[in-house]
Motif scaffolding. Structure first.
Motif, PDB file in Angstrom:
ATOM      1  N   GLY A 184      -3.469   6.227   2.736  1.00  0.00           N
ATOM      2  CA  GLY A 184      -2.543   6.560   3.803  1.00  0.00           C
ATOM      3  C   GLY A 184      -1.799   7.846   3.535  1.00  0.00           C
ATOM      4  O   GLY A 184      -1.971   8.494   2.499  1.00  0.00           O
ATOM      5  N   ARG A 191       0.869  -1.186   0.000  1.00  0.00           N
ATOM      6  CA  ARG A 191       0.000   0.000   0.000  1.00  0.00           C
ATOM      7  C   ARG A 191       0.896   1.224   0.000  1.00  0.00           C
ATOM      8  O   ARG A 191       1.827   1.317   0.800  1.00  0.00           O
ATOM      9  N   PRO A 229       1.237   5.717  -0.613  1.00  0.00           N
ATOM     10  CA  PRO A 229       0.514   6.987  -0.632  1.00  0.00           C
ATOM     11  C   PRO A 229       0.251   7.416  -2.072  1.00  0.00           C
ATOM     12  O   PRO A 229       1.072   7.162  -2.964  1.00  0.00           O
ATOM     13  N   TYR A 256      -3.644   2.036  -2.953  1.00  0.00           N
ATOM     14  CA  TYR A 256      -3.229   3.369  -2.552  1.00  0.00           C
ATOM     15  C   TYR A 256      -4.058   3.873  -1.379  1.00  0.00           C
ATOM     16  O   TYR A 256      -5.233   3.546  -1.231  1.00  0.00           O
ATOM     17  N   SER A 261       1.711   4.371   4.921  1.00  0.00           N
ATOM     18  CA  SER A 261       0.572   3.741   4.244  1.00  0.00           C
ATOM     19  C   SER A 261       0.443   2.275   4.621  1.00  0.00           C
ATOM     20  O   SER A 261      -0.669   1.771   4.812  1.00  0.00           O
TER      21      SER A 261
END
Length: 340
Positions: free
Chosen positions: A83, A55, A57, A81, A110
């Motif tokens: 965070g 994950r 940003p 995606y 993230s």
């Protein structure tokens, strides 16, 4: 074709140059890295289909991380995606009798704020024949541990072999849980584990031991305890590292398949260019060896040790060696001669 999926965090690495201390550094060299991603890079270099799930940003730094994955020939189509930020770690590279030092800056990243249910793991794992995770992900946050466990359970349900590098990082376990509170449930689904015996015992919440890896009688007993506690375990391996100094390492390995102990000869590695990522190089080599030499555990272990040794000669997190270079070392060509 083999398809390996790994799950974890890719970080921005900021390292001092020329072995400077943090207090001396005016600039930092930047690149990317992270335990599970480093494994994917190794496997991609060996010609396998490796994919990294993480994950990131949704900003320019996250986009740069994806570009790095593509540059390394690691698939990224299932990156999600969200965070606030990409995790960072600072590296002060040691020399001689002064060891290296790592400072993490990954709180609220993230990946640290990922939650279970955000990734459709049945879709992601479709067609995969290997899933890899490490003890780093459950160390960064409770929610990351839950998301990792979700992936592990689904991979197990789908009959996909699962590997884990224990990767104990004492600086990361800061959210109120000890490894023994989290890791036993996660490890019970793993088929291949890389780690020291004492670390494995610690994470499983049983009294630690001080193993003698040269003792042919005690080793099977100590490793067999892991097989009793981890019902799906088929292979456990340990990187043997004898640190003469930060600039001189001696590297070997042990593998136990539940019946037989295998040893890889200890190799001298000096001078060390960059030790960071060498354990991931061993893990990547081990996965490759187990997939490509399923009936030859000795070859698989020797391949992992050779890959680990070569990584020490390369700056950065990644083991940027080819399959031919590892095989050349396996065949005894370790003199570093110029290829003409």
């Amino acid at each position: 074709m083999n398809k390996i999926i790994a799950f974890g965090e890719i970080m921005l690495r900021l390292s001092t140059e020329r072995h400077l201390r943090f207090s001396q550094a005016k600039t930092f060299g930047s690149n990317y890295g992270g335990g599970e991603f480093n494994v994917c890079v190794s496997l991609a270099n060996y010609g396998l289909n490796a994919e990294f799930v993480t994950r990131l940003p949704e900003n320019e730094i996250g986009a740069s991380a994806v570009k790095e994955m593509r540059k390394m020939n690691v698939a990224s189509q299932n990156v999600i995606y969200g965070g606030e930020r990409l995790g960072i770690y600072f590296l002060e590279t040691g020399a001689g009798t002064r060891g290296s030092n790592v400072v993490y800056d990954r709180a609220h990243s993230s990946m640290a704020t990922i939650e279970k249910g955000l990734i459709d793991w049945e879709k992601v794992l479709e067609g995969a024949n290997w899933f890899h995770w490490s003890g780093i992900t459950p160390a960064i946050s409770q929610s990351a541990a839950e998301a990792c466990l979700e992936a592990i359970k689904i991979a197990h349900k789908m009959g996909i072999p699962i590997s884990c590098d224990l990767n104990y990082r004492s600086k990361l376990w800061q959210y109120g849980k000890a490894p023994s509170d989290v890791m036993p449930e996660m490890l019970q689904y793993s088929n291949v584990i890389l780690g020291d015996i004492d670390t494995a015992y610690f994470m499983l919440g049983i009294p630690k031991v001080n193993p003698n890896y040269q003792d042919e009688k005690s080793l099977p007993v100590l490793y067999s305890k892991l097989f009793e506690l981890i019902p799906n375990l088929k292979t456990v391996a340990t990187t043997l590292r004898y640190s003469v100094s930060a600039s001189h390492q001696r590297i070997g390995g042990v593998l136990f398949n539940g019946k037989t102990i295998y040893h890889a000869a200890v190799q001298e590695v000096t001078p060390v260019v960059d030790r960071v990522g060498s354990g991931d190089a061993f893990m990547g080599g081990l996965i490759y060896g187990l997939l490509e030499y399923p009936n030859n555990n000795q070859r698989a272990l020797d391949f992992a040790v050779a890959a680990c040794c070569l990584k020490h000669t390369i700056a950065g997190d990644y083991n940027l060696v080819t399959l031919k270079e590892v095989e050349n070392m396996l065949d005894g060509n370790s003199a570093g001669l110029v290829s003409r």
